[in-house]
Design an enzyme around this catalytic site. Structure first.
Site: not given
Length: 282
Positions: A137-139, A163, A167
């Site tokens: 994810t780009d998060e 989260y 990742k």
């Protein structure tokens, strides 16, 4: 017609994984082995249209189960592996971070250990393009502020929740396995997805449901956080291209070039529903 490639998909009963599997079977004639532990956010109903297809096999299980992963690799001999399996809800990660550490870090490390062993022992017989694709994810890059340029593949990790931190950690493990063991990996970072089969806790379906039920719309933080949005089918097209043609060791960012704040997305949905289903009270 015989399947072209055998692909092991982890977490394939989730939103993005299910769309990927349907696309692979219907449009590419690939054989899919789907392992999923079926958490609250997973549903085999999403895969109803392919469940009886001869090119599809479902195995209920957890990626932290090393003996199961070994058994699957030995039995099905996949040409490719793509990992969608992850806990992915920011709010839940704040309240139950251990679940995210277990799935997103321990689970990925288990996949890497067993797949690397499989790769070493079967290298001569495997498809020459064998690789492991980590869907992230780009998060992991953190949040953009207004007028900031988009993230690039060179952006520094700056996770802001358990989260995104979990990742980021799994992405670093994937990179380490490539550098240390020369294990063929690719990582993708995608922006916010939307589309068919998305779980109702995510922003767009959540807002739609609350609007229809005339309930208060929940907004995370101030709602001014800017995110890029992409249709899940476009994401799956990109994943197929990267899985088959991407360069080993590379990271690819995937986005829709549609940056909007949470509040902007909510207002767009409300305007559409004002036309489709206006409230009786006006």
């Amino acid at each position: 017609m015989d399947a072209k490639y055998k692909i092991l998909v982890t977490g394939g009963a989730g939103f993005i994984g299910a769309n990927f599997i349907i696309d692979q079977i219907k449009n590419y004639n690939n054989s899919i082995f789907n392992i999923d532990k079926l958490t609250y956010a997973s549903s085999l109903k999403s895969l109803k249209e392919v469940e009886d297809n001869s090119n599809y096999k479902f195995i209920k299980g957890d990626i932290v189960d090393s003996s199961l992963i070994k058994k699957i690799l030995k039995e099905y001999n996949p040409d490719y592996t793509i990992n969608f399996a992850a806990e992915s809800h920011v709010d839940k990660s704040i309240h139950k971070p251990q679940d995210f550490i277990n799935s997103n870090i321990v689970g990925v490390s288990n996949l890497l250990i067993n797949l690397n062993e499989y790769y070493r022992n079967n290298k001569a017989n495997l498809n020459k393009n064998f690789r492991f694709l980590q869907v992230s994810t780009d998060e992991v890059y953190g949040s953009l502020k207004f007028n900031q340029p988009p993230f690039t593949e060179e952006s520094v990790f700056n996770p802001s929740s358990p989260y995104s931190a979990s990742k980021a950690a799994s992405d670093l493990l994937v990179k380490a396995w490539n550098i240390t063991y020369k294990f063929p990996v690719i990582t993708t970072h995608c922006s916010n997805n939307y589309g068919p089969y998305q779980f109702s806790e995510k922003l767009i379906p959540l807002v739609i449901i609350h609007c229809i039920l005339e309930k208060k719309i929940p907004v995370y933080g101030t709602g001014r956080n800017i995110r890029d949005w992409i249709n899940v089918k476009d994401h799956c097209n990109a994943l197929n291209n990267i899985l088959m043609n991407g360069s080993i060791g590379e990271t690819y960012n995937i986005g829709g070039n549609t940056e909007k704040s949470i509040l902007e997305v909510i207002n767009i949905i409300c305007n559409i529903l004002n036309n489709l289903k206006p409230r009786k009270n006006g």
